[in-house]
Design a protein around this motif. Structure first.
Motif, short mmCIF file in Angstrom:
data_model
loop_
_atom_site.label_atom_id
_atom_site.label_comp_id
_atom_site.label_asym_id
_atom_site.label_seq_id
_atom_site.Cartn_x
_atom_site.Cartn_y
_atom_site.Cartn_z
N ARG A 1 68.17 81.77 27.84
CA ARG A 1 69.04 81.21 27.28
C ARG A 1 69.85 81.36 25.99
O ARG A 1 68.77 81.75 25.36
CB ARG A 1 68.12 79.96 27.46
CG ARG A 1 69.16 78.58 27.19
CD ARG A 1 68.34 76.94 27.42
NE ARG A 1 68.35 76.73 28.83
CZ ARG A 1 68.97 76.22 29.14
NH1 ARG A 1 70.01 75.65 29.05
NH2 ARG A 1 68.80 75.88 30.12
N THR B 1 83.11 91.50 29.19
CA THR B 1 82.29 90.08 30.32
C THR B 1 82.43 90.24 31.31
O THR B 1 83.85 90.10 31.54
CB THR B 1 82.80 89.46 28.80
OG1 THR B 1 82.08 89.03 27.46
CG2 THR B 1 81.84 88.31 29.49
N ARG C 1 83.91 88.32 34.04
CA ARG C 1 83.74 86.73 33.86
C ARG C 1 85.43 86.82 34.70
O ARG C 1 86.53 86.34 33.72
CB ARG C 1 84.03 85.54 32.87
CG ARG C 1 82.38 85.13 31.82
CD ARG C 1 82.75 83.99 31.60
NE ARG C 1 81.34 83.77 31.29
CZ ARG C 1 80.90 82.97 30.33
NH1 ARG C 1 81.58 82.37 29.85
NH2 ARG C 1 79.36 82.46 30.19
N SER D 1 74.66 80.90 26.22
CA SER D 1 74.29 80.76 28.39
C SER D 1 73.67 80.00 28.13
O SER D 1 72.81 80.39 27.69
CB SER D 1 74.74 82.34 28.38
OG SER D 1 73.65 83.14 27.70
N ASP E 1 74.91 79.22 33.92
CA ASP E 1 76.17 79.83 33.14
C ASP E 1 76.30 81.09 32.56
O ASP E 1 76.55 81.10 31.51
CB ASP E 1 77.15 78.44 32.57
CG ASP E 1 78.50 78.75 32.53
OD1 ASP E 1 78.71 80.07 33.09
OD2 ASP E 1 79.02 79.11 31.45
N PRO E 2 75.71 82.06 32.98
CA PRO E 2 75.00 83.17 32.45
C PRO E 2 76.68 83.92 31.85
O PRO E 2 77.36 84.06 32.31
CB PRO E 2 74.60 83.87 33.35
CG PRO E 2 74.76 84.09 34.44
CD PRO E 2 75.15 82.68 34.33
N GLU E 3 76.73 84.62 31.03
CA GLU E 3 77.63 85.34 30.29
C GLU E 3 76.64 87.27 31.00
O GLU E 3 75.85 87.50 29.67
CB GLU E 3 77.53 85.49 28.76
CG GLU E 3 78.53 86.16 28.28
CD GLU E 3 78.78 86.27 26.82
OE1 GLU E 3 80.14 86.34 26.42
OE2 GLU E 3 78.25 86.51 25.92
#
Length: 142
Positions: free
Chosen positions: A2, A25, A27, A47, A51-53
């Motif tokens: 996190r 990234t 996404r 993140s 909801d990971p980056e």
């Protein structure tokens, strides 16, 4: 892991010495591109595990090219898929491995920052070569 606040990492802090990288990234599709080196750090957003980056790093090759690989895969460049990669100031190429008839999309960034996306079909020998030229938005398959 996190991350509670924005965080910046240089190439050296990530274990790369005297290297320029292109970070993207994951996404949705290709994602945003960012050049990363010792003077321009990678900016990570907050993140969480929910909801990971996810960031993919690609080294800048000879001639200023970057192989971004397969844009819709978590592992966009692997030695099992990309058997050989060559680059110069004018063009770049990659030999890809796969199943006969498989369609693969390969993305490069040229030395001027232009993205080229090329879709190739793997041949009966299990390989295909993709070649891209600086300034072109797509390459050729052989």
């Amino acid at each position: 892991m996190r991350i509670f606040c924005r965080y910046n990492l240089t190439a050296a802090q990530m274990g790369y010495s005297s290297t320029t990288l292109v970070a993207r990234t994951l996404r949705g599709g290709l994602g945003a591109l960012q050049t990363v080196d010792d003077k321009t750090p990678l900016a990570l957003s907050t993140s969480s595990p929910d909801d990971p980056e996810v960031v993919v790093l690609s080294p800048v090759l000879d001639g200023g090219w970057t192989l971004l690989g397969e844009p819709n895969k978590w592992v966009s460049v692997s030695p099992q898929r990309f058997l050989d990669v060559q680059s110069s100031d004018k063009s770049a190429s990659a030999v890809l491995n796969g199943a006969d008839g498989e369609v693969v999309t390969v993305v490069f960034q040229d030395p001027h920052g232009q993205i080229s996306s090329t879709q190739c079909k793997i041949g009966t020998a299990g390989t295909v070569t993709v070649k891209v030229t600086a300034g072109e938005s797509t390459g050729a398959c052989a």
